[in-house]
Design a protein around this motif. Structure first.
Motif, PDB file in Angstrom:
ATOM      1  N   PHE A 124     105.440 112.955 -74.500  1.00  0.00           N
ATOM      2  CA  PHE A 124     104.858 114.297 -74.462  1.00  0.00           C
ATOM      3  C   PHE A 124     103.361 114.383 -74.778  1.00  0.00           C
ATOM      4  N   LEU A 125     102.951 114.178 -76.020  1.00  0.00           N
ATOM      5  CA  LEU A 125     101.571 114.451 -76.402  1.00  0.00           C
ATOM      6  C   LEU A 125     100.564 113.518 -75.733  1.00  0.00           C
ATOM      7  N   ARG A 126     101.001 112.350 -75.289  1.00  0.00           N
ATOM      8  CA  ARG A 126     100.095 111.401 -74.650  1.00  0.00           C
ATOM      9  C   ARG A 126     100.337 111.308 -73.147  1.00  0.00           C
ATOM     10  N   SER A 127     101.064 112.266 -72.594  1.00  0.00           N
ATOM     11  CA  SER A 127     101.346 112.250 -71.162  1.00  0.00           C
ATOM     12  C   SER A 127     100.132 112.723 -70.364  1.00  0.00           C
ATOM     13  N   ARG A 128     100.110 112.375 -69.101  1.00  0.00           N
ATOM     14  CA  ARG A 128      98.974 112.724 -68.247  1.00  0.00           C
ATOM     15  C   ARG A 128      98.814 114.239 -68.090  1.00  0.00           C
ATOM     16  N   PRO A 129      99.903 115.012 -67.865  1.00  0.00           N
ATOM     17  CA  PRO A 129      99.732 116.476 -67.742  1.00  0.00           C
ATOM     18  C   PRO A 129      99.179 117.125 -69.009  1.00  0.00           C
ATOM     19  N   VAL A 130      99.659 116.666 -70.178  1.00  0.00           N
ATOM     20  CA  VAL A 130      99.196 117.265 -71.433  1.00  0.00           C
ATOM     21  C   VAL A 130      97.721 116.950 -71.666  1.00  0.00           C
ATOM     22  N   LEU A 131      97.338 115.691 -71.439  1.00  0.00           N
ATOM     23  CA  LEU A 131      95.938 115.330 -71.633  1.00  0.00           C
ATOM     24  C   LEU A 131      95.034 115.985 -70.597  1.00  0.00           C
ATOM     25  N   GLN A 132      95.550 116.229 -69.400  1.00  0.00           N
ATOM     26  CA  GLN A 132      94.768 116.946 -68.389  1.00  0.00           C
ATOM     27  C   GLN A 132      94.477 118.370 -68.859  1.00  0.00           C
ATOM     28  N   MET A 133      95.457 118.999 -69.482  1.00  0.00           N
ATOM     29  CA  MET A 133      95.253 120.332 -70.041  1.00  0.00           C
ATOM     30  C   MET A 133      94.249 120.274 -71.180  1.00  0.00           C
ATOM     31  N   GLY A 134      94.329 119.214 -71.989  1.00  0.00           N
ATOM     32  CA  GLY A 134      93.381 119.056 -73.088  1.00  0.00           C
ATOM     33  C   GLY A 134      91.956 118.895 -72.605  1.00  0.00           C
ATOM     34  N   LEU A 135      91.781 118.126 -71.529  1.00  0.00           N
ATOM     35  CA  LEU A 135      90.443 117.944 -70.955  1.00  0.00           C
ATOM     36  C   LEU A 135      89.890 119.258 -70.414  1.00  0.00           C
ATOM     37  N   LEU A 136      90.758 120.031 -69.775  1.00  0.00           N
ATOM     38  CA  LEU A 136      90.323 121.323 -69.246  1.00  0.00           C
ATOM     39  C   LEU A 136      89.914 122.259 -70.382  1.00  0.00           C
ATOM     40  N   LEU A 137      90.712 122.291 -71.442  1.00  0.00           N
ATOM     41  CA  LEU A 137      90.380 123.135 -72.592  1.00  0.00           C
ATOM     42  C   LEU A 137      89.065 122.678 -73.219  1.00  0.00           C
ATOM     43  N   ASN A 138      88.869 121.375 -73.304  1.00  0.00           N
ATOM     44  CA  ASN A 138      87.622 120.833 -73.855  1.00  0.00           C
ATOM     45  C   ASN A 138      86.426 121.275 -73.016  1.00  0.00           C
ATOM     46  N   ASP A 139      86.565 121.228 -71.697  1.00  0.00           N
ATOM     47  CA  ASP A 139      85.466 121.647 -70.825  1.00  0.00           C
ATOM     48  C   ASP A 139      85.150 123.132 -70.988  1.00  0.00           C
ATOM     49  N   ILE A 140      86.204 123.929 -71.145  1.00  0.00           N
ATOM     50  CA  ILE A 140      86.003 125.382 -71.293  1.00  0.00           C
ATOM     51  C   ILE A 140      85.324 125.695 -72.625  1.00  0.00           C
ATOM     52  N   LEU A 141      85.807 125.075 -73.700  1.00  0.00           N
ATOM     53  CA  LEU A 141      85.262 125.359 -75.029  1.00  0.00           C
ATOM     54  C   LEU A 141      83.877 124.751 -75.249  1.00  0.00           C
ATOM     55  N   SER A 142      83.483 123.844 -74.355  1.00  0.00           N
ATOM     56  CA  SER A 142      82.159 123.212 -74.497  1.00  0.00           C
ATOM     57  C   SER A 142      81.279 123.524 -73.290  1.00  0.00           C
ATOM     58  N   MET A 143      81.422 124.735 -72.756  1.00  0.00           N
ATOM     59  CA  MET A 143      80.656 125.106 -71.569  1.00  0.00           C
ATOM     60  C   MET A 143      79.149 125.064 -71.807  1.00  0.00           C
ATOM     61  N   ASP A 144      78.730 125.165 -73.070  1.00  0.00           N
ATOM     62  CA  ASP A 144      77.306 125.141 -73.391  1.00  0.00           C
ATOM     63  C   ASP A 144      76.826 123.734 -73.781  1.00  0.00           C
ATOM     64  N   ARG A 145      77.623 122.721 -73.502  1.00  0.00           N
ATOM     65  CA  ARG A 145      77.331 121.365 -73.977  1.00  0.00           C
ATOM     66  C   ARG A 145      76.040 120.789 -73.413  1.00  0.00           C
ATOM     67  N   ASN A 146      75.588 121.296 -72.255  1.00  0.00           N
ATOM     68  CA  ASN A 146      74.392 120.740 -71.612  1.00  0.00           C
ATOM     69  C   ASN A 146      73.190 121.679 -71.652  1.00  0.00           C
ATOM     70  N   TRP A 147      73.315 122.789 -72.369  1.00  0.00           N
ATOM     71  CA  TRP A 147      72.208 123.745 -72.426  1.00  0.00           C
ATOM     72  C   TRP A 147      70.958 123.075 -73.007  1.00  0.00           C
ATOM     73  N   GLY A 148      69.869 123.169 -72.268  1.00  0.00           N
ATOM     74  CA  GLY A 148      68.596 122.658 -72.749  1.00  0.00           C
ATOM     75  C   GLY A 148      68.413 121.161 -72.638  1.00  0.00           C
ATOM     76  N   LEU A 149      69.393 120.454 -72.056  1.00  0.00           N
ATOM     77  CA  LEU A 149      69.295 119.001 -71.945  1.00  0.00           C
ATOM     78  C   LEU A 149      68.743 118.582 -70.586  1.00  0.00           C
ATOM     79  N   ASP A 150      67.999 117.479 -70.579  1.00  0.00           N
ATOM     80  CA  ASP A 150      67.577 116.890 -69.315  1.00  0.00           C
ATOM     81  C   ASP A 150      68.799 116.436 -68.530  1.00  0.00           C
ATOM     82  N   GLN A 151      68.648 116.372 -67.225  1.00  0.00           N
ATOM     83  CA  GLN A 151      69.760 116.040 -66.346  1.00  0.00           C
ATOM     84  C   GLN A 151      70.406 114.702 -66.716  1.00  0.00           C
ATOM     85  N   ASP A 152      69.599 113.717 -67.100  1.00  0.00           N
ATOM     86  CA  ASP A 152      70.160 112.394 -67.383  1.00  0.00           C
ATOM     87  C   ASP A 152      70.866 112.323 -68.738  1.00  0.00           C
TER      88      ASP A 152
END
Length: 559
Positions: free
Chosen positions: A104-132
């Motif tokens: 369960f907790l280490r399955s591909r569907p669960v971790l895919q949901m975790g990655l999506l949640l991480n992307d949503i909660l960190s939408m400002d992760r690149n604010w003000g950063l150079d492209q590289d």
């Protein structure tokens, strides 16, 4: 930057910081940048203890989503973004992968949901950063793709992989030192090898310390309106001296150990791999458990960690034993059977302290302290002029420093000056478009230095790399490489002594350059460095030999 003991003796500082690990270094920069007069002392070298123990990773906090600790995750995202911005030469994005499994907790569907949640909660992760410096979105990959990227891991039960991006430091030691150099440029007075041996105190107020210069054995007083205990594993020792009647609970210590392997197992991508372990309980009944081991590529090495154990001895007795290295290595070998990892591949090891809340009696695993603590001892113990901080994570040191200095302003009765350290480049960080900057420096081919040397200078000194080149105008021979190195030139040794407060051979080998960061640099290298330092510092032959022996001993395990 030079040791100025006279200034420490003569001035009264707004803030005296005891402990020059990453938390002390970041706080010194934070306070000095906001107009406070600051003294920073450490009984060893800057970053010489726990802060030297690192997988070189700057965590964005994705793992905290497992427990839905969103606040801690968001804090990590902000601080990772800040470090990518203020130290573009030292911090860069790092691809990470974790195999998925059917359960369960280490399955591909669960971790895919975790990655999506991480992307949503960190939408400002690149604010003000150079492209590289941008942090990419997470994604999942197939079993075949995962095993192709992680050649040699134990593939039993692997169903796919989860990929995300975090960050890594080329040198955690240089990052810490850059905070101190920034603080010094802003007016702070840092000094290594100065120990606080006694506190200046009335019944209800601390107003400084009696300090001892461990290089000259001279004792003197340092006066300050606020004194800050940021001594990490020595927190309890300092509290006994400063406020023996404190109501603050002593911290429980654990050790964290990482290995340096002299082989590149995962070029370009770090991996969190499932490990199975057996713990023999006091009842002699075995417990079978699992945990994640992290493999991080770093230069031509692989860093592996982390091995956590409770620690009950005195902090000054910390050692790395052959037994514990071998025990951990056996676990690593089981996780990565295709890596053909042998004892001879372990080139170095790091070990330091972390605060813990206790030990799991069932599994023997350490419960690490999750959150930092800032103690106001006027509030806790009725003692004015004294504060303490317990840090838990390298990544968040700057953010904790900001909160700490906010409280210092309040205690001093001063109007708070806003913090700008989240966006102000630290020493060497005045660079836009780092990859373009690096390419331009290498293309210029100054002083006939090789591309590898120039790249090293840019990564470790950033926009301040011309400081090293200036020595070559005075003595072209200082462009020569140190024995056994393809990157470090003689000029860096001179610079470390003259401008970076290196006073011992180990300071240069381990913390001013990368000569010994991955393992013993060789006897010829130690002798060459020691000879240059002897010329600069006036060492006798006996002192030079003593420094060589002491530094070589750091690469020997305790039996």
């Amino acid at each position: 930057m030079k040791r100025d003991i006279q200034r420490l003796m003569e001035e009264e500082f707004d803030l005296l910081i005891i402990g020059a690990g990453i938390y002390g270094a970041a706080t010194a920069w934070e306070a000095a940048s906001r107009g406070l007069s600051v003294a920073l002392i450490d009984k060893g070298d800057f970053g010489g203890l726990t802060s030297a123990n690192s997988l070189k990773t700057i965590h964005g906090g994705i793992r905290y989503l497992q427990t839905l600790d969103v606040d801690r995750m968001r804090e990590s995202v902000r601080e990772r973004r800040a470090l990518l911005k203020i130290a573009p030469h030292l911090v860069y994005p790092l691809c990470c992968i974790m195999p998925t499994y059917g359960y369960f907790l280490r399955s591909r569907p669960v971790l895919q949901m975790g990655l999506l949640l991480n992307d949503i909660l960190s939408m400002d992760r690149n604010w003000g950063l150079d492209q590289d410096k941008h942090i990419s979105r997470g994604k999942t990959i197939s079993r075949e793709e995962c095993l192709a990227m992680l050649i040699g891991i134990n593939g039993n039960g692997v169903t796919g992989g989860a990929m995300w991006t975090d960050a890594q430091m080329i040198s955690s030691e240089r990052l810490l030192l850059s905070f101190i150099l920034s603080a010094e440029q802003a007016g702070a007075v840092p000094a290594n090898y100065v120990e606080a041996i006694e506190f200046l105190r009335t019944s209800h107020r601390i107003f400084g310390v009696v300090a001892k210069d461990l290089l000259t054995q001279k004792e003197f007083e340092i006066h300050a309106k606020m004194t800050l205990n940021m001594t990490g594993g020595f927190f309890n020792h300092v509290m006994k001296k400063a406020v023996p009647e404190t109501s603050c609970r002593p911290i429980q210590l654990s050790t964290a150990m990482n290995l340096v392997l002299r082989k590149s197992l995962l070029p370009g991508c770090a991996a969190g791999v499932l490990s199975r372990f057996i713990y023999l309980r006091p009842s002699k009944k075995p417990y079978k458990g699992t945990r994640i081991l992290f493999f991080a590529p770093w230069k031509e090495f692989t860093l592996v960690g982390t091995h956590h154990r409770p620690y009950y001895d005195e902090p000054e007795n910390l050692r790395v034993t052959a037994k514990e290295v071998n025990t951990f290595l056996e676990e690593v070998q089981h996780v990565y059977p295709g890596g053909a990892i042998q004892k001879e591949d372990v080139s170095f090891w790091h070990k330091g302290f972390l605060p813990m809340d206790g030990v799991n009696g069932k599994s023997g695993e350490v419960f690490l302290t999750k959150h930092y603590r800032i103690y106001d001892h006027e509030k806790e113990d009725g003692v004015e002029g004294f504060m303490s901080v317990i840090g838990v994570k390298y990544t968040t040191a700057r953010g904790v420093a900001e909160k700490t200095v906010n409280l210092v302003f309040k205690k001093l009765g001063r109007k708070r000056i806003p913090s700008k350290t989240h966006c102000t480049p630290i020493w060497g960080g005045e660079i836009k478009r780092f990859e373009n900057f690096k390419a331009c420096v290498i293309e210029r081919k100054v002083y006939e230095l090789s591309p590898k040397v120039l790249q090293y200078l840019v990564y470790h000194y950033g926009s301040e790399y011309p400081n090293i080149l200036s020595y070559l105008e005075k003595n072209p021979k200082w462009a020569e490489l140190l024995p056994g190195s393809e990157e470090v030139i003689l000029a860096e040794i001179v610079h470390a002594v003259r401008e970076e407060m290196a006073v011992k051979l180990s300071d240069v080998i381990l913390r001013r350059t990368s000569l010994g960061a991955g393992g013993h640099p060789g006897e010829a290298c130690l002798k060459a460095c020691a000879s240059m330092m002897a010329d600069e510092l006036g060492w006798s032959k006996a002192t030079k030999e003593k420094e060589i022996l002491e530094t070589a001993k750091l690469y020997t395990l305790t039996q």
